[in-house]
Scaffold this motif. Structure first.
Motif, PDB file in Angstrom:
ATOM      1  N   ARG A 171      18.935   9.011   4.313  1.00  0.00           N
ATOM      2  CA  ARG A 171      19.266   9.874   3.188  1.00  0.00           C
ATOM      3  C   ARG A 171      19.491   9.079   1.903  1.00  0.00           C
ATOM      4  N   ARG A 172      20.030   7.877   2.017  1.00  0.00           N
ATOM      5  CA  ARG A 172      20.353   7.073   0.832  1.00  0.00           C
ATOM      6  C   ARG A 172      19.154   6.321   0.275  1.00  0.00           C
ATOM      7  N   MET A 173      18.042   6.405   0.939  1.00  0.00           N
ATOM      8  CA  MET A 173      16.844   5.754   0.416  1.00  0.00           C
ATOM      9  C   MET A 173      16.443   6.375  -0.919  1.00  0.00           C
ATOM     10  N   LEU A 174      15.861   5.565  -1.810  1.00  0.00           N
ATOM     11  CA  LEU A 174      15.343   6.107  -3.060  1.00  0.00           C
ATOM     12  C   LEU A 174      14.191   7.067  -2.781  1.00  0.00           C
ATOM     13  N   SER A 175      13.992   8.001  -3.698  1.00  0.00           N
ATOM     14  CA  SER A 175      12.993   9.045  -3.492  1.00  0.00           C
ATOM     15  C   SER A 175      11.594   8.480  -3.294  1.00  0.00           C
ATOM     16  N   ASP A 176      11.246   7.445  -4.048  1.00  0.00           N
ATOM     17  CA  ASP A 176       9.891   6.894  -3.900  1.00  0.00           C
ATOM     18  C   ASP A 176       9.714   6.218  -2.539  1.00  0.00           C
ATOM     19  N   ARG A 177      10.792   5.673  -1.969  1.00  0.00           N
ATOM     20  CA  ARG A 177      10.705   5.065  -0.638  1.00  0.00           C
ATOM     21  C   ARG A 177      10.546   6.143   0.428  1.00  0.00           C
ATOM     22  N   LYS A 178      11.230   7.265   0.231  1.00  0.00           N
ATOM     23  CA  LYS A 178      11.046   8.379   1.164  1.00  0.00           C
ATOM     24  C   LYS A 178       9.616   8.908   1.093  1.00  0.00           C
ATOM     25  N   ALA A 179       9.096   9.027  -0.137  1.00  0.00           N
ATOM     26  CA  ALA A 179       7.720   9.509  -0.303  1.00  0.00           C
ATOM     27  C   ALA A 179       6.724   8.553   0.333  1.00  0.00           C
ATOM     28  N   ALA A 180       7.045   7.266   0.304  1.00  0.00           N
ATOM     29  CA  ALA A 180       6.148   6.272   0.912  1.00  0.00           C
ATOM     30  C   ALA A 180       6.069   6.432   2.425  1.00  0.00           C
ATOM     31  N   GLN A 181       7.074   7.040   3.025  1.00  0.00           N
ATOM     32  CA  GLN A 181       7.012   7.334   4.459  1.00  0.00           C
ATOM     33  C   GLN A 181       6.354   8.683   4.734  1.00  0.00           C
ATOM     34  N   LEU A 182       6.538   9.616   3.811  1.00  0.00           N
ATOM     35  CA  LEU A 182       5.975  10.952   3.993  1.00  0.00           C
ATOM     36  C   LEU A 182       4.446  10.937   3.969  1.00  0.00           C
ATOM     37  N   ILE A 183       3.867  10.220   3.034  1.00  0.00           N
ATOM     38  CA  ILE A 183       2.417  10.296   2.821  1.00  0.00           C
ATOM     39  C   ILE A 183       1.622   9.723   3.996  1.00  0.00           C
ATOM     40  N   PRO A 184       1.919   8.526   4.492  1.00  0.00           N
ATOM     41  CA  PRO A 184       1.158   8.042   5.660  1.00  0.00           C
ATOM     42  C   PRO A 184       1.336   8.925   6.902  1.00  0.00           C
ATOM     43  N   ARG A 185       2.482   9.538   7.017  1.00  0.00           N
ATOM     44  CA  ARG A 185       2.726  10.413   8.175  1.00  0.00           C
ATOM     45  C   ARG A 185       1.767  11.603   8.171  1.00  0.00           C
ATOM     46  N   HIS A 186       1.262  11.947   7.016  1.00  0.00           N
ATOM     47  CA  HIS A 186       0.350  13.084   6.893  1.00  0.00           C
ATOM     48  C   HIS A 186      -1.042  12.653   6.462  1.00  0.00           C
ATOM     49  N   GLY A 187      -1.433  11.460   6.892  1.00  0.00           N
ATOM     50  CA  GLY A 187      -2.815  11.045   6.783  1.00  0.00           C
ATOM     51  C   GLY A 187      -3.208  10.313   5.535  1.00  0.00           C
ATOM     52  N   GLY A 188      -2.292  10.068   4.626  1.00  0.00           N
ATOM     53  CA  GLY A 188      -2.638   9.404   3.381  1.00  0.00           C
ATOM     54  C   GLY A 188      -2.464   7.902   3.451  1.00  0.00           C
ATOM     55  N   THR A 189      -3.066   7.212   2.502  1.00  0.00           N
ATOM     56  CA  THR A 189      -2.876   5.768   2.339  1.00  0.00           C
ATOM     57  C   THR A 189      -2.246   5.525   0.981  1.00  0.00           C
ATOM     58  N   LEU A 190      -1.449   4.477   0.890  1.00  0.00           N
ATOM     59  CA  LEU A 190      -0.637   4.291  -0.305  1.00  0.00           C
ATOM     60  C   LEU A 190      -0.510   2.822  -0.664  1.00  0.00           C
ATOM     61  N   ASP A 191      -0.819   2.492  -1.920  1.00  0.00           N
ATOM     62  CA  ASP A 191      -0.421   1.231  -2.517  1.00  0.00           C
ATOM     63  C   ASP A 191       0.773   1.559  -3.405  1.00  0.00           C
ATOM     64  N   PRO A 192       1.993   1.129  -3.044  1.00  0.00           N
ATOM     65  CA  PRO A 192       3.188   1.617  -3.735  1.00  0.00           C
ATOM     66  C   PRO A 192       3.441   1.017  -5.116  1.00  0.00           C
ATOM     67  N   THR A 193       2.604   0.095  -5.573  1.00  0.00           N
ATOM     68  CA  THR A 193       2.829  -0.516  -6.877  1.00  0.00           C
ATOM     69  C   THR A 193       2.404   0.439  -7.995  1.00  0.00           C
ATOM     70  N   PRO A 194       3.320   0.862  -8.862  1.00  0.00           N
ATOM     71  CA  PRO A 194       2.938   1.756  -9.962  1.00  0.00           C
ATOM     72  C   PRO A 194       2.023   1.049 -10.959  1.00  0.00           C
ATOM     73  N   ARG A 195       1.033   1.777 -11.442  1.00  0.00           N
ATOM     74  CA  ARG A 195       0.109   1.237 -12.445  1.00  0.00           C
ATOM     75  C   ARG A 195      -0.116   2.278 -13.534  1.00  0.00           C
ATOM     76  N   PHE A 196      -0.013   1.818 -14.761  1.00  0.00           N
ATOM     77  CA  PHE A 196      -0.208   2.694 -15.915  1.00  0.00           C
ATOM     78  C   PHE A 196      -1.077   1.965 -16.922  1.00  0.00           C
ATOM     79  N   ARG A 197      -2.182   2.577 -17.301  1.00  0.00           N
ATOM     80  CA  ARG A 197      -3.080   1.951 -18.267  1.00  0.00           C
ATOM     81  C   ARG A 197      -3.057   2.748 -19.567  1.00  0.00           C
ATOM     82  N   PRO A 198      -2.589   2.150 -20.658  1.00  0.00           N
ATOM     83  CA  PRO A 198      -2.632   2.854 -21.938  1.00  0.00           C
ATOM     84  C   PRO A 198      -4.072   3.165 -22.342  1.00  0.00           C
ATOM     85  N   ALA A 199      -4.238   4.218 -23.101  1.00  0.00           N
ATOM     86  CA  ALA A 199      -5.567   4.617 -23.554  1.00  0.00           C
ATOM     87  C   ALA A 199      -6.128   3.593 -24.535  1.00  0.00           C
ATOM     88  N   ALA A 200      -7.429   3.626 -24.729  1.00  0.00           N
ATOM     89  CA  ALA A 200      -8.104   2.646 -25.583  1.00  0.00           C
ATOM     90  C   ALA A 200      -7.557   2.669 -27.006  1.00  0.00           C
TER      91      ALA A 200
END
Length: 337
Positions: free
Chosen positions: A131-160
């Motif tokens: 329960r005390r896990m951060l939300s993104d860590r919980k989501a990282a367990q939810l997605i593979p459990r339902h067939g997804g693959t995840l690279d947990p490193t956030p990436r943001f690219r500003p527009a040109a």
């Protein structure tokens, strides 16, 4: 309109940045490769995801959707006309799962802790101890459990156009450029005007650096004071109330970003800038490979316990000089060792 809804109701810019990989991973599982996103306006999801091809639209979660005993019912009424067939709930509250069920969304996936579980059709299989896990860590367990693959490193690219603007701001001025993120959402994350002022003085006097201050409306007075007290105000630029993309692009164009644990820090790190983060009231982030975390000298950090003043200007300047000398990736452990 996508038939898959992702609910990410945490309010901060950093919260949204943390969940970018999870939202993209969910979209990749849908037939169309897209999702609709429900988020709070304070997350600036519209700016952060403006160029994201996997986001079809954004539904704003207003206070009347989330507050009070009837909040879930009002949210359900807000969602029902969209005829979603699936909802992913990236939050532990039962409110959002109950709203999705009441809205008639047949498939509902979430963390499944406590009272949320009865409202879901699929859950992450987390234990009560999680329960005390951060939300993104919980989501990282939810997605593979339902067939997804995840690279947990956030990436943001500003527009040109945002990168071009940052290039114009920095490119015409010779020398090193340091971008400062002086804002903080909570007092226990704020390093303070005196520390930033001393850092600016040292950067300008000892290194001849240009300093760029990113500030929102709440930091305008602080930014004005930093300009007034700078030894070389002509080499200090305040960038007030800029877009998320411009802030990230400026951090990326500069030689280094230094700032509090904040939305701006997360933007800079996700954009790929070299970042020095100040963590005296919150644990250092470990999701960015090029983030250098500075903590109080003894390394002890507890969430909401304000030890920001224990981080010294000399300590930060030493890390800045180290970052300039050694162009390699740093991890959180480098600075805490």
């Amino acid at each position: 309109m996508s038939k898959t809804l992702v609910l990410q109701p945490l309010p901060g810019i950093g919260d949204m940045i943390w969940h970018l990989p999870h939202i993209a991973a969910i979209a990749a599982q849908t037939p169309a490769g897209t999702v609709s996103l429900a988020a709070k306006p304070s997350s600036h999801a519209d700016q952060i995801l403006a160029d994201a091809a996997h986001i079809v639209d954004i539904l704003w979660l207003e206070p009347h959707h989330t507050h009070g005993p009837l909040g879930f019912w009002r949210l359900a009424r807000h969602l029902r006309p969209y005829d979603f067939t699936e909802a992913w709930i990236l939050h532990g509250s039962p409110r959002y799962a109950a709203a999705a069920a009441t809205a008639g969304i047949p498939l509902r996936r979430g963390f499944g802790l406590g009272w949320q579980r009865p409202w879901l059709t699929h859950h992450a299989g987390l234990a009560a101890a999680d329960r005390r896990m951060l939300s993104d860590r919980k989501a990282a367990q939810l997605i593979p459990r339902h067939g997804g693959t995840l690279d947990p490193t956030p990436r943001f690219r500003p527009a040109a156009d945002e990168r071009a603007w940052a290039g114009r701001e920095i490119g015409a001025m010779d020398g090193r450029h340091v971008v400062l993120g002086i804002g903080a959402s909570q007092k226990f994350k704020q390093w303070g005007i005196a520390n930033f002022a001393a850092t600016i003085a040292a950067l300008q006097q000892d290194h001849g650096a240009w300093v760029h201050v990113l500030a929102g409306a709440a930091e305008k007075e602080m930014a004005d004071s930093l300009v007034a007290g700078a030894p070389h105000p002509e080499r200090l630029r305040v960038h007030l109330k800029q877009s998320m993309g411009r802030c990230a692009a400026l951090a990326l164009a500069g030689d280094l970003f230094v700032g509090n644990d904040s939305g701006m820090l997360n933007l800079a790190a996700a954009a790929g800038a070299r970042v020095v983060g100040l963590f005296g009231g919150s644990p250092p982030l470990d999701i960015y490979p090029d983030l250098i975390a500075v903590t109080p000298p003894d390394g002890h950090v507890t969430y909401q316990v304000d030890r920001m003043d224990d981080i010294t200007v000399a300590q930060v300047l030493a890390v800045v000089e180290r970052a300039w000398r050694q162009p390699v990736s740093f991890s959180r452990r480098d600075e805490m060792a």
